[in-house]
Write a protein that holds these residues in place. Structure first.
Motif, PDB file in Angstrom:
ATOM      1  N   GLY A 292       1.550 -12.020   5.779  1.00 24.86           N
ATOM      2  CA  GLY A 292       0.836 -12.160   4.388  1.00 24.86           C
ATOM      3  C   GLY A 292      -0.011 -10.901   4.130  1.00 24.86           C
ATOM      4  O   GLY A 292      -0.367 -10.621   2.996  1.00 24.86           O
ATOM      5  N   ARG A 293      -0.188 -10.057   5.151  1.00 29.29           N
ATOM      6  CA  ARG A 293      -1.105  -8.986   4.896  1.00 29.29           C
ATOM      7  C   ARG A 293      -0.498  -7.857   4.467  1.00 29.29           C
ATOM      8  O   ARG A 293       0.731  -7.361   4.646  1.00 29.29           O
ATOM      9  N   ALA A 294      -0.978  -7.014   3.383  1.00 30.75           N
ATOM     10  CA  ALA A 294      -0.438  -5.775   2.875  1.00 30.75           C
ATOM     11  C   ALA A 294      -1.266  -4.531   3.560  1.00 30.75           C
ATOM     12  O   ALA A 294      -2.400  -4.537   3.571  1.00 30.75           O
ATOM     13  N   TYR A 295      -0.356  -3.753   4.125  1.00 29.97           N
ATOM     14  CA  TYR A 295      -0.781  -2.487   4.767  1.00 29.97           C
ATOM     15  C   TYR A 295      -0.434  -1.323   3.888  1.00 29.97           C
ATOM     16  O   TYR A 295       0.732  -1.189   3.378  1.00 29.97           O
ATOM     17  N   PRO A 296      -1.390  -0.357   3.758  1.00 30.98           N
ATOM     18  CA  PRO A 296      -1.253   0.930   3.265  1.00 30.98           C
ATOM     19  C   PRO A 296       0.263   1.553   4.027  1.00 30.98           C
ATOM     20  O   PRO A 296       0.288   1.252   5.450  1.00 30.98           O
ATOM     21  N   LEU A 297       1.091   2.277   3.337  1.00 30.03           N
ATOM     22  CA  LEU A 297       2.153   2.572   4.063  1.00 30.03           C
ATOM     23  C   LEU A 297       2.171   3.299   5.051  1.00 30.03           C
ATOM     24  O   LEU A 297       2.878   3.195   6.052  1.00 30.03           O
ATOM     25  N   ALA A 298       1.278   4.379   5.225  1.00 31.63           N
ATOM     26  CA  ALA A 298       1.191   5.027   6.737  1.00 31.63           C
ATOM     27  C   ALA A 298       0.654   4.175   7.697  1.00 31.63           C
ATOM     28  O   ALA A 298       1.000   4.469   8.961  1.00 31.63           O
ATOM     29  N   GLU A 299      -0.385   3.238   7.601  1.00 36.69           N
ATOM     30  CA  GLU A 299      -0.661   2.250   8.484  1.00 36.69           C
ATOM     31  C   GLU A 299       0.305   1.384   8.938  1.00 36.69           C
ATOM     32  O   GLU A 299       0.609   1.232  10.006  1.00 36.69           O
ATOM     33  N   PHE A 300       1.367   0.915   7.781  1.00 38.75           N
ATOM     34  CA  PHE A 300       2.270   0.128   8.200  1.00 38.75           C
ATOM     35  C   PHE A 300       3.211   1.106   9.334  1.00 38.75           C
ATOM     36  O   PHE A 300       3.782   0.343  10.280  1.00 38.75           O
ATOM     37  N   VAL A 301       3.647   2.074   8.987  1.00 34.85           N
ATOM     38  CA  VAL A 301       4.470   3.041   9.932  1.00 34.85           C
ATOM     39  C   VAL A 301       3.990   3.313  11.220  1.00 34.85           C
ATOM     40  O   VAL A 301       4.488   2.892  12.242  1.00 34.85           O
ATOM     41  N   GLU A 302       2.663   3.530  11.395  1.00 31.39           N
ATOM     42  CA  GLU A 302       1.964   3.834  12.489  1.00 31.39           C
ATOM     43  C   GLU A 302       1.912   2.529  13.259  1.00 31.39           C
ATOM     44  O   GLU A 302       2.170   2.503  14.597  1.00 31.39           O
ATOM     45  N   ARG A 303       1.536   1.203  12.972  1.00 31.13           N
ATOM     46  CA  ARG A 303       1.340   0.063  13.424  1.00 31.13           C
ATOM     47  C   ARG A 303       2.846  -0.131  14.160  1.00 31.13           C
ATOM     48  O   ARG A 303       2.835  -0.734  15.252  1.00 31.13           O
ATOM     49  N   SER A 304       3.793  -0.151  13.141  1.00 38.02           N
ATOM     50  CA  SER A 304       5.177  -0.403  13.614  1.00 38.02           C
ATOM     51  C   SER A 304       5.702   0.571  14.778  1.00 38.02           C
ATOM     52  O   SER A 304       6.039   0.039  15.737  1.00 38.02           O
ATOM     53  N   ARG A 305       5.298   1.764  14.516  1.00 35.44           N
ATOM     54  CA  ARG A 305       5.642   2.927  15.669  1.00 35.44           C
ATOM     55  C   ARG A 305       4.938   2.327  16.932  1.00 35.44           C
ATOM     56  O   ARG A 305       5.669   2.540  18.177  1.00 35.44           O
ATOM     57  N   ILE A 306       3.722   2.237  16.896  1.00 33.23           N
ATOM     58  CA  ILE A 306       3.005   1.577  18.053  1.00 33.23           C
ATOM     59  C   ILE A 306       3.450   0.587  18.782  1.00 33.23           C
ATOM     60  O   ILE A 306       4.045   0.416  20.047  1.00 33.23           O
ATOM     61  N   ALA A 307       3.758  -0.528  18.150  1.00 31.61           N
ATOM     62  CA  ALA A 307       4.437  -1.798  18.574  1.00 31.61           C
ATOM     63  C   ALA A 307       5.773  -1.633  18.880  1.00 31.61           C
ATOM     64  O   ALA A 307       6.422  -2.224  20.241  1.00 31.61           O
ATOM     65  N   LEU A 308       6.580  -0.795  18.415  1.00 31.48           N
ATOM     66  CA  LEU A 308       7.934  -0.651  18.993  1.00 31.48           C
ATOM     67  C   LEU A 308       8.038   0.173  19.945  1.00 31.48           C
ATOM     68  O   LEU A 308       8.982  -0.066  20.875  1.00 31.48           O
TER      69      LEU A 308
END
Length: 97
Positions: free
Chosen positions: A32-48
């Motif tokens: 349900g949370r909206a992330y700024p594009l760059a933040e989403f990519v960075e969070r995904s990068r870290i998690a993956l």
């Protein structure tokens, strides 16, 4: 290993279903949370990357599926880098294990 799937809604309202080899993604993304594009990519990068390393620790090799998923996220995100205030919404998180 417990796998996790997450669905995201891009700024153009298209959706992508994504894969993680680990539940760690739930520590980085909230439904349900909206992330700024760059933040989403960075969070995904870290998690993956963490998920891939967990696979390496358990099986002796990195998770190529996690790295493939990260590549798809990065390529999809490129479509919106010029869009001001581009946001990515986390539609769902689900675990099969």
């Amino acid at each position: 290993m417990p796998e996790m799937y997450f669905s995201v809604r891009w700024p153009d309202n298209s959706t992508s279903d994504c894969y993680s080899p680990s539940l760690v993604v739930k520590d980085y993304l909230e439904v349900g949370r909206a992330y700024p594009l760059a933040e989403f990519v960075e969070r995904s990068r870290i998690a993956l990357n963490i998920g891939s390393e967990r696979v390496r620790e358990k099986y002796g090799y990195a998770c190529s599926s996690a790295m493939d998923q990260l590549g798809r996220i990065e390529r999809d995100a490129e479509r919106f880098v010029q869009q001001e205030d581009a946001q990515v919404v986390i539609e769902s998180l689900s675990s099969l294990n």
